[in-house]
Write an enzyme that holds these catalytic residues in place. Structure first.
Site, PDB file in Angstrom:
ATOM      1  CG  ASP A 164       5.168   1.291   1.592  1.00 51.51           C
ATOM      2  OD1 ASP A 164       5.391   0.341   0.811  1.00 51.51           O
ATOM      3  OD2 ASP A 164       5.889   1.547   2.572  1.00 51.51           O
TER       4      ASP A 164
ATOM      5  CG  ASP B 239       7.532  -2.733  -0.675  1.00 55.01           C
ATOM      6  OD1 ASP B 239       6.659  -1.849  -0.563  1.00 55.01           O
ATOM      7  OD2 ASP B 239       8.676  -2.616  -0.229  1.00 55.01           O
TER       8      ASP B 239
END
Length: 369
Positions: A101, A288
């Site tokens: 992430d 992201d």
């Protein structure tokens, strides 16, 4: 044209190359919908996700990001996370699936001492079985839409692909909130953001790799593929796989360290509607890999939904009639003077509802390209 994303970031200079295969399975949102629990979940958890998660990217004086008297802990989006791979901790190795992430920085996995139902459904780290485990003594907490994730800090030997990291700081989660974690396919999260974003005190995994001289180059790259199968692509530490993209690479500078924050020149909709064009600085965006969503200011997103002709629901999602997909406008994102265009087939998420044969649409769900 390949419907995939290559995300590449570079930091300074250092030996080695680590490659981790990624799996792509239905998101937590999709599983909640299939279990007919999504509407209830969204009604109970309606914080301003975009504002809270990315609040530090904006000046504190901007009123629409103020949280009043409430806590301003960061809110991480995990419900739409779909791309995850395997790591191992300890000696002998204990395997875990994690989301890689770029929208967070910390590494955490469930602890064998976790008391939550979600932990019972996932692999748990057993500190007492590892000869390389070192207890840290600190505690940590991360706030999600469904409540706090709580845990204790530790240090351990970490293996990511072929790269072995010594004495890596990580979190052992002892409490995971909400039934949404029960449905999550992954055990934990490996954050790849900047150290400034860390909830935990300690060097993030990528920074530790660089500090220990484990990489050929101070670079990691993502290849994310949406092909309808379980193969989701891969993440490479220490370089790039040039067979995964069409040259050249278009570079863009990070504008603020924390998230991988960049300048977005403009967003266009069929050339008739434009966002982010109001000044020479464009607007700010965050890359992201921990979510399949693309979000934006509420007023602009609503205008985009109206332009496309999406129908709102009571829980904040939007629907588009299946037969209209081929006629939907092209949505383009211009980054560093390079335009990336998406058709309706690429930014519509196909989901069969129990009411009518609509497709699910949320302009914050526009797929990355």
């Amino acid at each position: 044209m390949r419907t995939s994303l290559l995300l590449l970031v570079c930091v300074g200079f250092v030996h080695g190359l680590g490659r981790v295969s990624l799996s792509r399975l239905p998101s937590v949102r999709s599983r909640l919908r299939a279990a007919e629990q999504l509407n209830e979940f969204l009604r109970e958890h309606q914080p301003d996700v975009f504002s809270r998660r990315y609040a530090q990217c904006y000046p504190a004086t901007q009123h629409y990001l103020r949280m009043g008297g409430r806590s301003t802990e960061r809110l991480y989006n995990f419900m739409d996370a779909q791309f995850f791979g395997q790591i191992s901790l300890g000696k002998p190795e204990q395997n875990f699936t994690v989301v890689f992430d770029t929208g967070s920085t910390d590494l955490w996995v469930p602890s064998s001492y976790c008391v939550s139902q979600a932990c019972a459904m996932h692999h748990k780290f057993k500190a007492f079985e590892s000869s390389t485990y070192a207890h840290d003594g600190r505690v940590f907490g991360i706030h999600y839409g469904s409540g706090h994730l709580l845990g204790v800090m530790a240090r351990e030997e970490l293996k990511v692909g072929s790269v072995t990291v010594q004495n890596q700081v990580f979190g052992e989660a002892v409490y995971e909130p909400g039934f949404a974690f029960v449905l999550a396919q992954f055990d934990g999260v490996l954050g790849l953001g900047f150290p400034q974003l860390a909830e935990e005190l300690g060097s993030p995994v990528f920074d530790t790799m660089i500090a220990q001289g484990l990489l050929d180059e101070p670079v990691f790259s993502f290849y994310l593929k949406n092909n309808g199968s379980s193969f989701g692509g891969e993440v490479v530490f220490g370089g790039v796989d040039e067979t995964r993209f069409v040259s050249p690479i278009n570079w863009i500078a990070v504008t603020q360290k924390g998230y991988w924050q960049i300048r977005l020149d403009v967003v266009k909709v069929q050339g008739a509607l434009r966002f982010c064009y109001r000044g020479p600085q464009g607007c700010q965006a965050v890359l992201d890999t921990g979510t399949s969503l693309i979000g934006g200011p509420a007023r602009d997103i609503l205008l985009l939904q109206q332009f496309i002709g999406a129908t709102p629901t009571a829980v904040g999602e939007f629907l588009v009639d299946c037969v209209r997909i081929s006629s939907l406008p092209v949505v383009s994102f211009q980054i560093n003077n390079v335009e990336y265009s998406l058709t309706g087939e690429q930014y519509i998420r196909r989901v069969r509802t129990t009411q009518q044969p609509f497709q699910h649409f949320n302009p914050s769900n526009l797929r990355r390209h």
